[in-house]
Design a protein around this motif. Structure first.
Motif, mmCIF file in Angstrom:
data_model
loop_
_atom_site.group_PDB
_atom_site.id
_atom_site.type_symbol
_atom_site.label_atom_id
_atom_site.label_comp_id
_atom_site.label_asym_id
_atom_site.label_seq_id
_atom_site.Cartn_x
_atom_site.Cartn_y
_atom_site.Cartn_z
ATOM 1 N N ASN A 334 -5.996 15.379 -7.724
ATOM 2 C CA ASN A 334 -5.168 15.586 -8.982
ATOM 3 C C ASN A 334 -4.808 14.032 -9.100
ATOM 4 O OD1 ASN A 334 -5.479 18.153 -9.343
ATOM 5 N ND2 ASN A 334 -4.023 18.467 -7.984
ATOM 6 N N HIS A 335 -5.545 13.142 -9.817
ATOM 7 C CA HIS A 335 -5.653 11.642 -10.165
ATOM 8 C C HIS A 335 -4.723 11.294 -8.818
ATOM 9 C CE1 HIS A 335 -6.541 12.569 -14.268
ATOM 10 N NE2 HIS A 335 -5.879 13.587 -14.219
ATOM 11 N N VAL A 336 -5.605 11.059 -7.808
ATOM 12 C CA VAL A 336 -4.923 10.260 -6.543
ATOM 13 C C VAL A 336 -5.399 9.058 -6.429
ATOM 14 C CG1 VAL A 336 -5.360 10.390 -4.129
ATOM 15 C CG2 VAL A 336 -5.056 12.725 -5.382
ATOM 16 N N SER A 337 -4.154 8.305 -6.030
ATOM 17 C CA SER A 337 -4.451 6.863 -5.826
ATOM 18 C C SER A 337 -3.822 6.671 -4.187
ATOM 19 C CB SER A 337 -3.628 6.018 -6.763
ATOM 20 O OG SER A 337 -4.299 5.943 -8.268
ATOM 21 N N PHE A 338 -4.288 5.820 -3.533
ATOM 22 C CA PHE A 338 -4.017 5.513 -2.281
ATOM 23 C C PHE A 338 -4.087 4.055 -1.985
ATOM 24 C CE2 PHE A 338 -5.270 5.479 2.243
ATOM 25 C CZ PHE A 338 -4.011 5.735 2.805
ATOM 26 N N ALA A 339 -3.035 3.778 -0.979
ATOM 27 C CA ALA A 339 -2.879 2.453 -0.455
ATOM 28 C C ALA A 339 -2.640 2.375 1.039
ATOM 29 C CB ALA A 339 -2.067 1.466 -1.249
ATOM 30 N N TYR A 340 -3.066 1.681 1.887
ATOM 31 C CA TYR A 340 -2.528 1.702 3.213
ATOM 32 C C TYR A 340 -1.323 1.190 3.643
ATOM 33 C CZ TYR A 340 -6.835 3.471 4.706
ATOM 34 O OH TYR A 340 -8.121 4.207 5.089
ATOM 35 N N ARG A 341 -1.054 0.061 2.469
ATOM 36 C CA ARG A 341 0.418 -0.592 2.691
ATOM 37 C C ARG A 341 0.932 -0.428 1.257
ATOM 38 N NH1 ARG A 341 -0.312 -6.653 4.556
ATOM 39 N NH2 ARG A 341 -1.985 -6.568 3.143
ATOM 40 N N HIS A 342 1.868 0.444 1.177
ATOM 41 C CA HIS A 342 2.540 0.678 -0.342
ATOM 42 C C HIS A 342 3.059 -0.573 -0.507
ATOM 43 C CE1 HIS A 342 3.540 5.250 0.753
ATOM 44 N NE2 HIS A 342 2.166 5.030 1.194
ATOM 45 N N GLY A 343 3.092 -0.598 -1.803
ATOM 46 C CA GLY A 343 3.403 -1.940 -2.755
ATOM 47 C C GLY A 343 2.748 -3.186 -2.417
ATOM 48 N N SER A 344 1.621 -3.089 -1.913
ATOM 49 C CA SER A 344 0.690 -4.053 -1.555
ATOM 50 C C SER A 344 -0.074 -4.246 -2.862
ATOM 51 C CB SER A 344 -0.303 -4.050 -0.294
ATOM 52 O OG SER A 344 -1.399 -2.735 -0.827
ATOM 53 N N GLY A 345 -0.233 -3.466 -3.791
ATOM 54 C CA GLY A 345 -1.078 -3.991 -4.946
ATOM 55 C C GLY A 345 -2.545 -3.729 -4.936
ATOM 56 N N GLU A 346 -2.826 -3.364 -3.730
ATOM 57 C CA GLU A 346 -4.404 -2.997 -3.201
ATOM 58 C C GLU A 346 -4.539 -1.698 -3.009
ATOM 59 O OE1 GLU A 346 -5.216 -5.739 -0.301
ATOM 60 O OE2 GLU A 346 -4.885 -7.494 -1.288
ATOM 61 N N ASP A 347 -4.755 -0.855 -4.047
ATOM 62 C CA ASP A 347 -5.459 0.539 -3.885
ATOM 63 C C ASP A 347 -6.698 0.882 -3.216
ATOM 64 O OD1 ASP A 347 -2.904 1.370 -4.491
ATOM 65 O OD2 ASP A 347 -3.593 1.765 -6.797
ATOM 66 N N SER A 373 -14.082 7.571 3.802
ATOM 67 C CA SER A 373 -13.013 8.095 4.774
ATOM 68 C C SER A 373 -11.532 8.219 4.553
ATOM 69 C CB SER A 373 -13.257 7.116 6.089
ATOM 70 O OG SER A 373 -14.362 7.081 6.780
ATOM 71 N N SER A 374 -10.973 7.512 3.636
ATOM 72 C CA SER A 374 -9.739 7.470 3.093
ATOM 73 C C SER A 374 -9.496 8.668 2.422
ATOM 74 C CB SER A 374 -9.580 6.220 2.367
ATOM 75 O OG SER A 374 -9.456 5.015 2.988
ATOM 76 N N ARG A 381 -4.244 15.710 5.550
ATOM 77 C CA ARG A 381 -2.809 15.059 5.617
ATOM 78 C C ARG A 381 -2.674 13.792 6.736
ATOM 79 N NH1 ARG A 381 3.322 16.692 5.108
ATOM 80 N NH2 ARG A 381 4.095 14.927 4.223
ATOM 81 N N LEU A 382 -3.615 13.151 7.186
ATOM 82 C CA LEU A 382 -3.600 11.812 8.060
ATOM 83 C C LEU A 382 -2.789 10.991 7.472
ATOM 84 C CD1 LEU A 382 -6.882 12.428 9.756
ATOM 85 C CD2 LEU A 382 -5.120 13.477 10.533
ATOM 86 N N TYR A 383 -2.684 10.815 6.057
ATOM 87 C CA TYR A 383 -2.041 9.971 5.084
ATOM 88 C C TYR A 383 -1.697 10.927 4.215
ATOM 89 C CZ TYR A 383 -4.258 6.026 7.745
ATOM 90 O OH TYR A 383 -4.725 5.007 8.914
ATOM 91 N N ASP A 384 -0.646 10.173 3.330
ATOM 92 C CA ASP A 384 -0.208 10.968 2.162
ATOM 93 C C ASP A 384 -0.843 10.027 0.921
ATOM 94 O OD1 ASP A 384 1.051 13.345 2.728
ATOM 95 O OD2 ASP A 384 3.067 12.723 2.864
ATOM 96 N N ALA A 385 -1.049 10.714 -0.139
ATOM 97 C CA ALA A 385 -1.414 10.015 -1.301
ATOM 98 C C ALA A 385 -0.359 9.009 -1.914
ATOM 99 C CB ALA A 385 -2.022 10.870 -2.333
ATOM 100 N N THR A 386 -0.568 8.042 -2.301
ATOM 101 C CA THR A 386 0.580 7.063 -3.123
ATOM 102 C C THR A 386 0.789 7.527 -4.252
ATOM 103 O OG1 THR A 386 -0.616 5.211 -1.898
ATOM 104 C CG2 THR A 386 0.989 4.716 -3.607
ATOM 105 N N GLU A 387 -0.140 8.115 -5.003
ATOM 106 C CA GLU A 387 -0.041 8.604 -6.312
ATOM 107 C C GLU A 387 -0.749 9.961 -6.555
ATOM 108 O OE1 GLU A 387 -0.420 5.968 -9.708
ATOM 109 O OE2 GLU A 387 0.702 4.659 -8.712
ATOM 110 N N GLY A 388 -0.299 10.858 -7.363
ATOM 111 C CA GLY A 388 -0.851 11.838 -7.483
ATOM 112 C C GLY A 388 -0.679 13.189 -6.203
ATOM 113 N N SER A 389 -1.669 14.191 -6.309
ATOM 114 C CA SER A 389 -1.445 15.153 -5.559
ATOM 115 C C SER A 389 -2.733 15.667 -4.770
ATOM 116 C CB SER A 389 -0.632 16.371 -5.847
ATOM 117 O OG SER A 389 -1.341 16.874 -6.980
#
Length: 598
Positions: A334-347, A373-374, A381-389
């Motif tokens: 659901n409108h998912v965005s993800f970044a390995y480093r939060h706040g890095s500005g590089e999704d 892969s991401s 849930r090896l990682y959590d989404a930065t935005e969305g669900s």
């Protein structure tokens, strides 16, 4: 320190008994010179043979008790320190198992290995020294000092000067050595990384005849570590000559002034003899204390590195009331965005809105770095989404118990991993209670039975660490069989058939359709042939969905997919990245590669 002390646990008794027996050992040793003085003054000088026998027998008993107490202190110290180190390693290992991928990314593998081996060994040695020598040395120092003041308060004043001098020297040494030891253990990480990389990739090293290069790289790391150790030990070793200077200075001073006191009649020969013994005990205790400080200086760097791991908080936690059951294999982004480093500005992923029905087969195709892969890592849930669900079975994955969720999402990773053990033991990673028949059936579905039956020991064939005695394609099929044994609601194949031929790939996909029709299947691939029979195919480009549809729909509507299909069928090339690069910017002139920039 409190974090480390919690690791003593069942070894508290041994930890307490060690200083107790060390203290009793010190008491016996401190009384021996006093008895020696009695033998000289009352027995020899007083010409009383019975006093010699009496005090001599007492000395033998006290020496035997000192030996017994010392042995017991050593025994309990070894037990306590070894148990402490064992608990510490177990706690670190268990902590690492709770880490999410983002936590693991903070520590290199070589660094974690160094912390669990070299660093813990340093702390173990320091702990043993603290509970034994750190009790023995101060007690010896205090008792010897008291006895010296009882014998001759005037002569004993020089010991106070010696202690102040040594304290200043020791503080200076520790101040400068601590910084060097901190750097030493960081260099240990580099050395271990070099060893690990070389050993794990030894076939590539030999294939490219790079042994000399690897030897040079290792030699540089080893030489850097050598120079730092020499520098650190050069500072620490200054402690010994300073200690000897003080010891011999005290002995000369006592000899000079003691002789005058004997001539003046204010001190007996026996008292001077015992004073020499107490002086040596006092100086040796000071030397032991300096060794403790040096050891603690070395171990403080290790303690900090160990505590970094133990204090690390896993990014992924179970909710207060986790869900245990996964209803089905439906997946919703659901409108998912993800970044390995939060706040890095590089999704890595940007506004992914994708809805997959339970039992559906989804193909995912895209170039290197497009986020394939991401995307699938978010499902288990090896990682959590930065935005969305991300929802599985209609429920946000963050509401599930992690173990319950991952038991229903089976993943065959891009990098296949097998462990040392038999084929059956590796297969039962998917289901530890699987019968031999179930393992065989899973291998038949994954087309692994074809080569397993050719092995002399068949399913009892022993696999070396990493599965180095099977080919890449065989390894992939064993990993697929292992994943099938979980009977998952969601099966993810992350480019896991790249090393098998197209005919075997087709057999595996046909088996999936027949054996697990109700399981949602996500197939990441570079080859169009691996995904063209999927219900829908997702084309990813730069972290975004470029197109979704069936094979026929994408051929008609998606330029990237059509160009790749045509290039793979006409030219026989399966290189997605090369073809994607050619079509993503059709108006740009082609550039000639500069070998220097490769």
């Amino acid at each position: 320190m409190m974090i480390l002390l919690r690791q003593i646990r069942q070894y508290k008794k041994d930890t307490l008994l060690t200083p107790l027996f060390a203290g009793l050992e010190v008491i016996m040793e401190v009384l021996l010179p006093f008895i020696t003085a009695k033998i000289i003054d009352e027995g020899l000088n007083g010409e009383d043979l019975s006093a010699v026998y009496r005090y001599g027998a007492l000395m033998v008993v006290m020496a035997m008790l000192s030996l017994l107490f010392g042995a017991l202190a050593g025994k309990y110290a070894a037990s306590a320190s070894s148990g402490f180190a064992c608990n510490l390693r177990e706690s670190m290992y268990e902590k690492i198992q709770t880490f999410s991928f983002s936590n693991i990314d903070k520590f290199s593998t070589a660094s974690l290995v160094t912390r669990m081996t070299t660093d813990i060994t340093n702390v173990q040695n320091a702990f043993q020294m603290v509970i034994r020598i750190a009790v023995r040395a101060p007690m010896t120092l205090i008792c010897s000092m008291v006895m010296c003041f009882v014998i001759s308060p005037k002569l004993s004043l020089m010991f106070l000067v010696a202690i102040v001098f040594l304290a200043v020297v020791l503080f200076t040494i520790i101040h400068f050595a601590t910084r060097v030891f901190n750097e030493v253990f960081e260099r240990y990480d580099d050395l271990n990384a070099s060893i690990q990389e070389n050993v794990s990739a030894i076939r590539v090293v030999k294939a490219y005849v790079r042994e000399d290069h690897e030897n040079k790289k290792f030699r540089n790391s080893a030489q850097t570590l050598y120079r730092l150790f020499v520098k650190a030990e050069g500072l620490v070793i200054l402690n010994n000559p300073m200690m000897m200077l003080v010891v011999y200075g005290c002995i000369i001073g006592i000899s000079w002034f003691g002789a005058k006191f004997i001539v003046a009649g204010s001190m007996t020969t026996g008292e001077l003899t015992s004073l020499f013994s107490y002086t040596m005990s006092l100086m040796m205790s000071l030397m032991m204390l300096s060794m403790i400080f040096v050891m603690l200086t070395m171990s403080m760097a290790s303690i900090r590195r160990i505590c970094e791991v133990l204090k690390e908080t896993p990014d992924l936690q179970n909710p207060d009331k986790p869900r245990e059951n996964v209803a089905d294999g439906s997946i919703d982004f659901n409108h998912v965005s993800f970044a390995y480093r939060h706040g890095s500005g590089e999704d890595t992923l940007k506004d992914i809105d994708l809805h997959i029905r339970s039992g559906e087969t989804i193909g995912i195709i895209g170039g290197t770095g497009s986020g394939k892969s991401s995307l699938v890592n978010l499902i288990s849930r090896l990682y959590d989404a930065t935005e969305g669900s991300v929802c599985v079975g209609g429920v946000d994955v963050r509401e599930y118990d992690l173990e319950a969720l991952r038991n229903q999402v089976s993943v065959v990773l891009q990098k296949n991993v097998l462990f040392s053990g038999t084929i059956l033991e590796n297969l039962r990673w998917g289901n530890e209670n699987a019968t031999r028949e179930e393992c065989i059936h899973a291998c038949e579905s994954a087309c692994a039975d074809e080569f397993i039956e050719r092995f002399p020991d068949k399913y009892d064939t022993y696999l070396e660490r990493g599965g180095v005695n099977v080919s890449g394609g065989q390894k992939q099929r064993l990993c697929i069989a292992r994943a099938l044994l979980k009977s998952p609601k969601v099966l993810i194949l992350d480019d896991s058939t790249s090393a098998v031929d197209t005919a075997t790939d087709a057999k595996i996909r046909r088996a999936f359709a027949e054996e697990i029709p109700g399981t949602t299947k996500l197939i990441i691939a570079q080859r169009i042939s691996s995904v063209q029979s999927a219900d829908r195919i997702v084309v990813l480009d730069n972290g975004k969905i470029n197109g979704i549809g069936s094979h026929e729909e994408l051929l008609a509507s998606n330029e990237i997919y059509r160009e790749i299909y045509e290039s793979q069928n006409q030219n026989g090339s399966g290189d997605f990245d090369q073809n994607h690069e050619n079509i993503s910017s059709p108006n740009e002139p082609k550039k000639t590669e500069n070998p220097k920039n490769l």
